[in-house]
Scaffold this motif. Structure first.
Motif, PDB file in Angstrom:
ATOM      1  N   GLU A   1      -3.998  47.025   6.124  1.00  0.00           N
ATOM      2  CA  GLU A   1      -4.726  46.005   6.865  1.00  0.00           C
ATOM      3  C   GLU A   1      -3.951  45.502   8.071  1.00  0.00           C
ATOM      4  O   GLU A   1      -4.525  44.907   8.976  1.00  0.00           O
ATOM      5  CB  GLU A   1      -5.042  44.818   5.943  1.00  0.00           C
ATOM      6  N   ARG A   2      -2.659  45.714   8.072  1.00  0.00           N
ATOM      7  CA  ARG A   2      -1.824  45.245   9.175  1.00  0.00           C
ATOM      8  C   ARG A   2      -1.918  46.150  10.397  1.00  0.00           C
ATOM      9  O   ARG A   2      -1.464  45.786  11.479  1.00  0.00           O
ATOM     10  CB  ARG A   2      -0.359  45.156   8.725  1.00  0.00           C
TER      11      ARG A   2
ATOM     12  N   VAL B   1     -19.228  46.991   5.169  1.00  0.00           N
ATOM     13  CA  VAL B   1     -17.835  46.552   5.037  1.00  0.00           C
ATOM     14  C   VAL B   1     -16.957  47.780   5.257  1.00  0.00           C
ATOM     15  O   VAL B   1     -16.815  48.632   4.384  1.00  0.00           O
ATOM     16  CB  VAL B   1     -17.563  45.899   3.677  1.00  0.00           C
ATOM     17  N   VAL B   2     -16.418  47.867   6.452  1.00  0.00           N
ATOM     18  CA  VAL B   2     -15.620  49.033   6.836  1.00  0.00           C
ATOM     19  C   VAL B   2     -14.253  48.965   6.186  1.00  0.00           C
ATOM     20  O   VAL B   2     -13.767  49.947   5.622  1.00  0.00           O
ATOM     21  CB  VAL B   2     -15.491  49.110   8.372  1.00  0.00           C
TER      22      VAL B   2
ATOM     23  N   ALA C   1     -13.141  49.534   1.681  1.00  0.00           N
ATOM     24  CA  ALA C   1     -13.624  48.150   1.750  1.00  0.00           C
ATOM     25  C   ALA C   1     -12.962  47.240   0.721  1.00  0.00           C
ATOM     26  O   ALA C   1     -12.672  47.644  -0.409  1.00  0.00           O
ATOM     27  CB  ALA C   1     -15.131  48.130   1.550  1.00  0.00           C
ATOM     28  N   LYS C   2     -12.772  45.988   1.140  1.00  0.00           N
ATOM     29  CA  LYS C   2     -12.323  44.914   0.257  1.00  0.00           C
ATOM     30  C   LYS C   2     -13.115  43.661   0.594  1.00  0.00           C
ATOM     31  O   LYS C   2     -13.270  43.308   1.756  1.00  0.00           O
ATOM     32  CB  LYS C   2     -10.832  44.635   0.439  1.00  0.00           C
ATOM     33  N   ILE C   3     -13.627  43.007  -0.451  1.00  0.00           N
ATOM     34  CA  ILE C   3     -14.348  41.744  -0.288  1.00  0.00           C
ATOM     35  C   ILE C   3     -13.675  40.704  -1.164  1.00  0.00           C
ATOM     36  O   ILE C   3     -13.511  40.914  -2.368  1.00  0.00           O
ATOM     37  CB  ILE C   3     -15.830  41.896  -0.692  1.00  0.00           C
ATOM     38  N   ALA C   4     -13.258  39.615  -0.551  1.00  0.00           N
ATOM     39  CA  ALA C   4     -12.545  38.589  -1.306  1.00  0.00           C
ATOM     40  C   ALA C   4     -12.522  37.290  -0.520  1.00  0.00           C
ATOM     41  O   ALA C   4     -12.855  37.253   0.666  1.00  0.00           O
ATOM     42  CB  ALA C   4     -11.114  39.050  -1.590  1.00  0.00           C
ATOM     43  N   VAL C   5     -12.118  36.215  -1.214  1.00  0.00           N
ATOM     44  CA  VAL C   5     -11.959  34.930  -0.536  1.00  0.00           C
ATOM     45  C   VAL C   5     -10.865  35.027   0.509  1.00  0.00           C
ATOM     46  O   VAL C   5     -10.964  34.437   1.584  1.00  0.00           O
ATOM     47  CB  VAL C   5     -11.646  33.818  -1.559  1.00  0.00           C
TER      48      VAL C   5
ATOM     49  N   ILE D   1     -13.660  47.445  -5.549  1.00  0.00           N
ATOM     50  CA  ILE D   1     -14.965  47.656  -4.939  1.00  0.00           C
ATOM     51  C   ILE D   1     -15.971  48.251  -5.933  1.00  0.00           C
ATOM     52  O   ILE D   1     -17.172  47.971  -5.878  1.00  0.00           O
ATOM     53  CB  ILE D   1     -14.840  48.546  -3.670  1.00  0.00           C
ATOM     54  N   MET D   2     -15.492  49.047  -6.908  1.00  0.00           N
ATOM     55  CA  MET D   2     -16.395  49.587  -7.936  1.00  0.00           C
ATOM     56  C   MET D   2     -16.903  48.469  -8.842  1.00  0.00           C
ATOM     57  O   MET D   2     -18.066  48.489  -9.272  1.00  0.00           O
ATOM     58  CB  MET D   2     -15.670  50.644  -8.763  1.00  0.00           C
TER      59      MET D   2
END
Length: 508
Positions: free
Chosen positions: A270-271, A390-391, A418-422, A462-463
């Motif tokens: 991500e960096r 979500v790329v 992809a990662k989805i999180a707070v 993600i799964m």
């Protein structure tokens, strides 16, 4: 008395010629074209039909009262056109000028065709202010009419010279503004007025030049090197939009995308940044991406494109600039573009790689909360088909701003990256375990942090999110284009109702 055809011919000749030759020469020295030349270069040959040619014809030195208005075709489609003639009193407004501008906008709105503004004006003629300024058909009616037409018909402005004082609002009320660098400017008060009122010494270029507005204020959308470039922007912009809100955008022949290895383009870390504009070009029809606001709030990329020949709007976070974090300006940029697409039936693709909204005292003082709320409002109210992709990441309220699952997208699609999180794992571990980490012996900290991060990553796997129907599917990058084409085709007839009300209260 018999009608004098010769006198009429002479009057027509004077009106068409514009101002004195010395003013034409002065404009040419600056690289500026005559207003009638601009119209000829913009519209289809032989299609311009002028209205109000003899406005103020009995006055001396005011041919057409300094503004040219009429109907024409652009790429075979009807448009209305207004062009200031800067050879006539620097394109300034008199009472008849104002009436002609109001009439042509009213005609565009009434007939449901785009309105094109070719602006080059010093503003109102102060000597005529009683006639042109305060009345019910005064200058204010121009802006009232523009606002009424906004979202009903496309309104596009090419700015070739000044747009001064109240006249600066004509471009501001347009969907997009193309500005010619070196000549175009927008300002509410001249440099002399600014010095008199505030004591600041500045110049028109430094205060309201094309680069200032296209890269800093955001009032301008396209920075153009030449007048022809600005006219090309007008043509290109209109090619993606319907003539009015009741029509669909015009389709074109489908084309394959540019050869871009989408999987290789997105770094695992991500960096590490990547250019979302390249990613877009690997999805849409080759050569079709038309970026808007390319120089302003660059952490967010927006623009039109074609997907299998059909027009789409693209909103993508670009980590090449400020890490893709949403700031005050990028939130405004997104809000306006989303509203534009929704007004003219353009489906939306959101390409998410967003760490969230920016934090800190500076942005809080700038109103990041209300600007973020404005973006989320625009996304919520958009009833065109929209798909969230979500790329790489969608963290915090960034997920909401990019049309995540709670905002009625046709689908939320995740790529394997992809990662989805707070928030991201590193920030989350620090937030929860900061005190414990500080209390550990230094040689134990790294292992503890690594273990907690691994736990966090498993929690947002993600799964797992797909299994809980948070996202609709996980696909490989190579399949993204075909997936989008199929899903947009299926959504074409969706119901576009949203809320029982007149309009929302925008958190501006």
């Amino acid at each position: 008395m018999a009608f004098d055809s010769e006198a009429l011919a002479q009057a027509r000749k004077r009106a068409v010629a514009g101002g004195a030759e010395r003013y034409h020469a002065a404009n040419a020295a600056k690289g500026k074209l005559f207003a009638r030349e601009r119209i000829s270069l913009l519209v289809d040959d032989g299609t311009f039909v002028e209205d109000g040619l003899f406005a103020n014809s009995l006055a001396d030195g005011l041919p057409a009262d300094g503004v040219i208005t009429g109907n024409a075709l652009i790429d075979g489609r009807d448009v209305c056109v207004m062009a200031n003639d800067s050879t006539v009193k620097a394109g300034s407004w008199g009472a008849r000028t104002v009436e002609k501008i109001i009439r042509i906008i009213e005609r565009a709105y009434a007939t449901g065709v785009p309105m094109v503004y070719l602006v080059d004006s010093a503003g109102a003629r102060i000597t005529d202010q009683v006639d042109l300024f305060p009345g019910p058909r005064g200058a204010g009616k121009i802006f009232h009419t523009q606002v009424r037409a906004s979202g009903s018909i496309p309104q596009v402005c090419a700015l070739f010279g000044p747009s001064a004082a109240g006249g600066a609002y004509i471009p501001a009320f347009c969907d997009v503004v193309a500005m010619v660098e070196g000549n175009a400017s927008m300002y509410l008060g001249s440099d002399r007025m600014v010095e008199m009122v505030t004591g600041e010494k500045t110049t028109l270029e430094a205060m309201g030049g094309a680069r200032v507005h296209c890269a800093e204020s955001g009032v301008g959308h396209f920075l153009c090197k030449t007048e022809q470039d600005a006219l090309d922007v007008v043509r290109s912009y209109l090619s993606y939009l319907p003539s009015n809100f009741e029509q669909r955008p015009p389709a074109a022949d489908a084309a394959e995308p540019a050869k871009v290895d989408l999987a290789a383009l997105v770094p695992v870390s991500e960096r590490q940044a990547f250019d979302m504009r390249r990613y877009v070009k690997g999805i849409v029809d080759e050569g079709s991406f038309f970026e808007i606001h390319a120089l302003w709030a660059r952490e967010l990329t927006v623009g039109f494109a074609r997907l299998d020949g059909e027009v789409v709007g693209v909103v993508g976070n670009n980590s090449m600039f400020k890490g893709g974090v949403l700031f005050v300006d990028s939130a405004d940029k997104a809000s306006r573009f989303v509203q534009l697409c929704d007004a003219f039936n353009v489906p939306l693709i959101f390409l998410s790689d967003v760490p969230g909204f920016m934090v800190g005292s500076a942005v809080e003082k700038q109103g990041i909360i209300r600007h973020g709320a404005k973006m989320i409002s625009a996304v919520s109210e958009a009833t065109v088909p929209k798909i969230c992709v979500v790329v790489r990441k969608a963290y915090g309220a960034g997920l909401y701003a990019m049309a995540g699952p709670g905002f009625d997208p046709e689908a939320t699609i995740a790529l394997p990256t992809a990662k989805i999180a707070v928030m991201g794992a590193e920030a989350a571990v620090n937030a929860v375990y900061a005190n414990k980490i500080a209390a550990l012996p230094e040689d134990e900290r790294e292992a503890f942090v690594a273990e907690r991060r691994a736990e966090y990553e498993r929690d947002i796997d993600i799964m797992r999110l797909a299994g809980e129907l948070v996202i609709d599917t996980i696909i490989e990058p190579a399949d993204l284009r075909s997936e989008l084409i199929r899903r947009f085709a299926a959504a074409r007839g969706k119901d576009r109702g949203f809320s029982r009300r007149r309009h929302g209260v925008t958190p501006v």
